[in-house]
Motif scaffolding. Structure first.
Motif, PDB file in Angstrom:
ATOM      1  N   VAL A 106       9.034   0.757  -8.787  1.00 18.85           N
ATOM      2  CA  VAL A 106       8.905   1.516 -10.028  1.00 18.85           C
ATOM      3  C   VAL A 106      10.073   1.261 -10.979  1.00 18.85           C
ATOM      4  CG1 VAL A 106       7.590   3.331  -8.887  1.00 18.85           C
ATOM      5  CG2 VAL A 106      10.069   3.546  -9.059  1.00 18.85           C
ATOM      6  N   HIS A 107      11.125   0.591 -10.518  1.00 15.28           N
ATOM      7  CA  HIS A 107      12.292   0.318 -11.354  1.00 15.28           C
ATOM      8  C   HIS A 107      12.306  -1.143 -11.793  1.00 15.28           C
ATOM      9  CE1 HIS A 107      14.016   4.259 -10.521  1.00 15.28           C
ATOM     10  NE2 HIS A 107      13.694   4.069  -9.249  1.00 15.28           N
ATOM     11  N   HIS A 108      13.060  -1.431 -12.853  1.00 10.75           N
ATOM     12  CA  HIS A 108      13.072  -2.770 -13.416  1.00 10.75           C
ATOM     13  C   HIS A 108      13.628  -3.797 -12.423  1.00 10.75           C
ATOM     14  CE1 HIS A 108      13.091  -5.896 -16.435  1.00 10.75           C
ATOM     15  NE2 HIS A 108      14.366  -6.132 -16.190  1.00 10.75           N
ATOM     16  N   ALA A 109      14.621  -3.398 -11.636  1.00 17.63           N
ATOM     17  CA  ALA A 109      15.195  -4.329 -10.648  1.00 17.63           C
ATOM     18  C   ALA A 109      14.175  -4.682  -9.582  1.00 17.63           C
ATOM     19  CB  ALA A 109      16.446  -3.720 -10.006  1.00 17.63           C
ATOM     20  N   SER A 110      13.259  -3.764  -9.321  1.00 21.78           N
ATOM     21  CA  SER A 110      12.094  -3.987  -8.465  1.00 21.78           C
ATOM     22  C   SER A 110      12.441  -4.468  -7.056  1.00 21.78           C
ATOM     23  CB  SER A 110      11.115  -4.948  -9.141  1.00 21.78           C
ATOM     24  OG  SER A 110       9.834  -4.845  -8.548  1.00 21.78           O
ATOM     25  N   THR A 111      11.577  -5.307  -6.505  1.00 21.06           N
ATOM     26  CA  THR A 111      11.680  -5.627  -5.084  1.00 21.06           C
ATOM     27  C   THR A 111      11.120  -7.010  -4.777  1.00 21.06           C
ATOM     28  OG1 THR A 111      11.048  -4.845  -2.867  1.00 21.06           O
ATOM     29  CG2 THR A 111       9.458  -4.502  -4.630  1.00 21.06           C
ATOM     30  N   ILE A 112      11.668  -7.632  -3.739  1.00 23.52           N
ATOM     31  CA  ILE A 112      11.202  -8.937  -3.270  1.00 23.52           C
ATOM     32  C   ILE A 112      10.633  -8.762  -1.868  1.00 23.52           C
ATOM     33  CG2 ILE A 112      11.859 -11.310  -2.673  1.00 23.52           C
ATOM     34  CD1 ILE A 112      14.179 -11.049  -4.654  1.00 23.52           C
ATOM     35  N   ALA A 113       9.364  -9.130  -1.702  1.00 24.99           N
ATOM     36  CA  ALA A 113       8.714  -9.049  -0.395  1.00 24.99           C
ATOM     37  C   ALA A 113       8.675 -10.435   0.222  1.00 24.99           C
ATOM     38  CB  ALA A 113       7.299  -8.497  -0.539  1.00 24.99           C
ATOM     39  N   VAL A 114       9.341 -10.602   1.354  1.00 27.24           N
ATOM     40  CA  VAL A 114       9.338 -11.878   2.069  1.00 27.24           C
ATOM     41  C   VAL A 114       8.198 -11.836   3.087  1.00 27.24           C
ATOM     42  CG1 VAL A 114      10.680 -13.532   3.409  1.00 27.24           C
ATOM     43  CG2 VAL A 114      11.835 -12.031   1.765  1.00 27.24           C
ATOM     44  N   LEU A 115       7.202 -12.671   2.873  1.00 25.23           N
ATOM     45  CA  LEU A 115       5.989 -12.634   3.696  1.00 25.23           C
ATOM     46  C   LEU A 115       6.133 -13.504   4.942  1.00 25.23           C
ATOM     47  CD1 LEU A 115       3.352 -13.141   0.844  1.00 25.23           C
ATOM     48  CD2 LEU A 115       4.288 -10.980   1.689  1.00 25.23           C
ATOM     49  N   PRO A 116       5.561 -13.063   6.072  1.00 24.20           N
ATOM     50  CA  PRO A 116       5.492 -13.938   7.243  1.00 24.20           C
ATOM     51  C   PRO A 116       4.359 -14.946   7.106  1.00 24.20           C
ATOM     52  CG  PRO A 116       4.453 -11.847   7.739  1.00 24.20           C
ATOM     53  CD  PRO A 116       5.007 -11.726   6.337  1.00 24.20           C
ATOM     54  N   SER A 117       3.424 -14.647   6.225  1.00 21.97           N
ATOM     55  CA  SER A 117       2.252 -15.489   6.008  1.00 21.97           C
ATOM     56  C   SER A 117       2.499 -16.429   4.830  1.00 21.97           C
ATOM     57  CB  SER A 117       1.036 -14.607   5.701  1.00 21.97           C
ATOM     58  OG  SER A 117       1.292 -13.821   4.543  1.00 21.97           O
ATOM     59  N   ALA A 118       1.528 -17.291   4.556  1.00 21.72           N
ATOM     60  CA  ALA A 118       1.585 -18.131   3.361  1.00 21.72           C
ATOM     61  C   ALA A 118       1.474 -17.252   2.121  1.00 21.72           C
ATOM     62  CB  ALA A 118       0.456 -19.157   3.390  1.00 21.72           C
ATOM     63  N   ILE A 119       1.907 -17.756   0.982  1.00 23.47           N
ATOM     64  CA  ILE A 119       1.963 -16.970  -0.243  1.00 23.47           C
ATOM     65  C   ILE A 119       0.579 -16.522  -0.701  1.00 23.47           C
ATOM     66  CG2 ILE A 119       1.793 -18.948  -1.830  1.00 23.47           C
ATOM     67  CD1 ILE A 119       4.127 -15.887  -2.237  1.00 23.47           C
ATOM     68  N   ASN A 120      -0.458 -17.254  -0.321  1.00 16.63           N
ATOM     69  CA  ASN A 120      -1.822 -16.902  -0.745  1.00 16.63           C
ATOM     70  C   ASN A 120      -2.541 -16.035   0.274  1.00 16.63           C
ATOM     71  OD1 ASN A 120      -1.976 -18.909   1.153  1.00 16.63           O
ATOM     72  ND2 ASN A 120      -3.568 -20.089   0.117  1.00 16.63           N
ATOM     73  N   GLN A 121      -1.806 -15.501   1.243  1.00 15.18           N
ATOM     74  CA  GLN A 121      -2.386 -14.619   2.253  1.00 15.18           C
ATOM     75  C   GLN A 121      -1.635 -13.296   2.257  1.00 15.18           C
ATOM     76  OE1 GLN A 121      -1.739 -16.934   5.780  1.00 15.18           O
ATOM     77  NE2 GLN A 121      -3.613 -18.126   5.539  1.00 15.18           N
ATOM     78  N   CYS A 122      -2.360 -12.195   2.416  1.00 20.22           N
ATOM     79  CA  CYS A 122      -1.737 -10.877   2.518  1.00 20.22           C
ATOM     80  C   CYS A 122      -1.694 -10.451   3.978  1.00 20.22           C
ATOM     81  CB  CYS A 122      -2.527  -9.851   1.700  1.00 20.22           C
ATOM     82  SG  CYS A 122      -1.877  -8.167   1.854  1.00 20.22           S
ATOM     83  N   TYR A 123      -0.486 -10.310   4.495  1.00 20.29           N
ATOM     84  CA  TYR A 123      -0.331  -9.851   5.879  1.00 20.29           C
ATOM     85  C   TYR A 123       0.789  -8.808   5.907  1.00 20.29           C
ATOM     86  CZ  TYR A 123       0.234  -9.732  10.907  1.00 20.29           C
ATOM     87  OH  TYR A 123       0.290  -9.302  12.221  1.00 20.29           O
ATOM     88  N   PRO A 124       0.487  -7.595   6.403  1.00 16.78           N
ATOM     89  CA  PRO A 124      -0.787  -7.126   6.969  1.00 16.78           C
ATOM     90  C   PRO A 124      -1.839  -6.876   5.889  1.00 16.78           C
ATOM     91  CG  PRO A 124       0.793  -5.329   6.894  1.00 16.78           C
ATOM     92  CD  PRO A 124       1.547  -6.560   6.475  1.00 16.78           C
ATOM     93  N   ALA A 125      -3.103  -6.997   6.288  1.00 20.06           N
ATOM     94  CA  ALA A 125      -4.214  -6.904   5.338  1.00 20.06           C
ATOM     95  C   ALA A 125      -4.290  -5.536   4.666  1.00 20.06           C
ATOM     96  CB  ALA A 125      -5.527  -7.219   6.060  1.00 20.06           C
ATOM     97  N   ASN A 126      -3.869  -4.476   5.360  1.00 20.64           N
ATOM     98  CA  ASN A 126      -3.952  -3.131   4.783  1.00 20.64           C
ATOM     99  C   ASN A 126      -2.983  -2.931   3.616  1.00 20.64           C
ATOM    100  OD1 ASN A 126      -1.931  -3.061   7.144  1.00 20.64           O
ATOM    101  ND2 ASN A 126      -1.434  -1.190   6.044  1.00 20.64           N
ATOM    102  N   ASN A 127      -2.092  -3.906   3.385  1.00 22.37           N
ATOM    103  CA  ASN A 127      -1.131  -3.808   2.286  1.00 22.37           C
ATOM    104  C   ASN A 127      -1.602  -4.565   1.040  1.00 22.37           C
ATOM    105  OD1 ASN A 127       0.948  -2.068   2.782  1.00 22.37           O
ATOM    106  ND2 ASN A 127       2.391  -3.595   3.516  1.00 22.37           N
TER     107      ASN A 127
END
Length: 374
Positions: free
Chosen positions: A166-187
């Motif tokens: 919610v803030h301008h600095a925001s957040t970086i999510a480092v995925l265990p999956s490839a960039i075109n995959q959402c893991y875990p799927a519920n997220n």
């Protein structure tokens, strides 16, 4: 070979079975990666297994180098960016770890890669205490202009991402999956949100299947992107402790939030503090005091933070009954039946009190009529 062509050459190389980070490093070290020809014998002399040497030789015969215009057109069509270690956008801190990824794939706000960042990681199954700590630290650091890095897992990671976003600095999510995959799927909803409001990052090749080693590799990148790592809840043998070990190996700042001696979720942080591996973190202000150079690098909006804290303090003015309920829920999430049995407040009046606490954003109702403290 142009650095754009080199980047795509390395990407194609690392798609080969058995060819990974060390293979590219070995070929760079011996100045053969960009040569016009290498032989199977030459590769075996460098330590490659015969089958891998054969695979590389066949790749060299088959590979047709695209032009720069062709590569630019290809990249323009992709819904993500690929950044090599030779590119200007590559995060400076990540260059200085033991095995920096040759290429990272990112989606979202690239400018976050240049911000100071703090990692917040912990258990997938946090207690009410862990949830409150994560919300507080992620919100306050992000509001102060520091990006929050985490691993996109359920639990502490997800909470940190949501409250920093919610803030301008925001957040970086480092995925265990490839960039075109959402893991875990519920997220998936969070994945879509961070693709525009934050940043998604992965070093995995596109469409590569998930395997256990990718989680370990992700944890090293979390620590590598961050100037400091904070551990909030986790058992002694957990992913968050692996991240802590990476932070120590990289000589990065490590903090841990102390927890109850009766909770196995606090084993990891308490162990790190006891052994002197991590400094005990009790407030966001403490981190700025212990890392004063952060004040010089980030834009801290003190007025906004004070106003937010003032509103919070007003909301915390509770009646005796509300305080009794809040104290009970703080220990762990409770059902309305448990609250009734503990406080003996009639159900009708209890429902009103619980509603008031939710409106004041002191507690939150979860599925199953379970209340937990914020």
């Amino acid at each position: 070979m142009d650095k754009l062509q080199l980047k795509h050459y390395v990407i194609e190389l690392m798609k080969l079975e058995g060819i990974g980070w060390h293979s590219v490093e070995r070929m760079l070290k011996h100045d053969i990666l960009m040569s016009n020809h290498w032989s199977e014998e030459q590769l075996q002399e460098l330590g490659f297994q015969k089958k891998h040497a054969q695979r590389l030789c066949q790749f060299q015969l088959d590979y047709v180098q695209p032009s720069i215009d062709e590569l630019l057109e290809r990249e323009a069509k992709q819904p993500f960016h690929s950044i090599s270690i030779w590119d200007d956008h590559y995060p400076e801190r990540l260059k200085h770890i033991a095995q920096p990824p040759w290429v990272i794939f990112v989606k979202g706000r690239l400018e976050l890669l240049k911000r100071d960042a703090i990692a917040i990681v912990g258990t997938r199954y946090p207690t009410s205490y862990g949830i409150r700590c994560t919300k507080q630290f992620s919100e306050q650091f992000a509001e102060a202009g520091i990006s929050i890095v985490s691993g996109f897992a359920n639990g502490i990671d997800t909470i940190a991402h949501k409250h920093a976003a919610v803030h301008h600095a925001s957040t970086i999510a480092v995925l265990p999956s490839a960039i075109n995959q959402c893991y875990p799927a519920n997220n998936y909803a969070l994945y879509e949100q961070l693709a525009s409001e934050g940043l998604l990052l992965s070093e995995s090749m596109l469409s590569s299947p998930i395997h256990p080693g990718q989680f370990h590799q992700r944890n090293r990148i979390i620590a590598g992107l961050s100037c400091a790592t904070i551990i909030i809840e986790g058992e002694k043998k957990s992913g968050s402790m692996i991240t802590a070990r990476h932070a120590m190996d990289m000589d990065r700042e490590l903090f841990a939030v102390p927890g109850s001696i009766f909770s196995n979720k606090s084993e990891g942080p308490n162990f790190l503090i006891e052994k002197g591996y991590a400094r005990m973190l009790l407030s966001s202000q403490q981190l700025f005091e212990e890392l004063p150079w952060l004040n010089e690098n980030v834009n801290r909006n003190e007025n906004s933070l004070n106003e937010e804290q003032g509103v919070r303090q007003q909301n915390l003015i509770l009646s005796d009954e509300e305080q009794m309920i809040y104290t009970f829920i703080t220990e762990q999430p409770r059902s309305i039946n448990e609250i009734h049995e503990h406080t003996l407040i009639p159900f009708g009046h209890l429902n009103v009190l619980l509603l008031n606490l939710c409106i004041k954003q002191i507690i939150e109702l979860q599925p199953g009529s379970i209340y937990h403290a914020l």
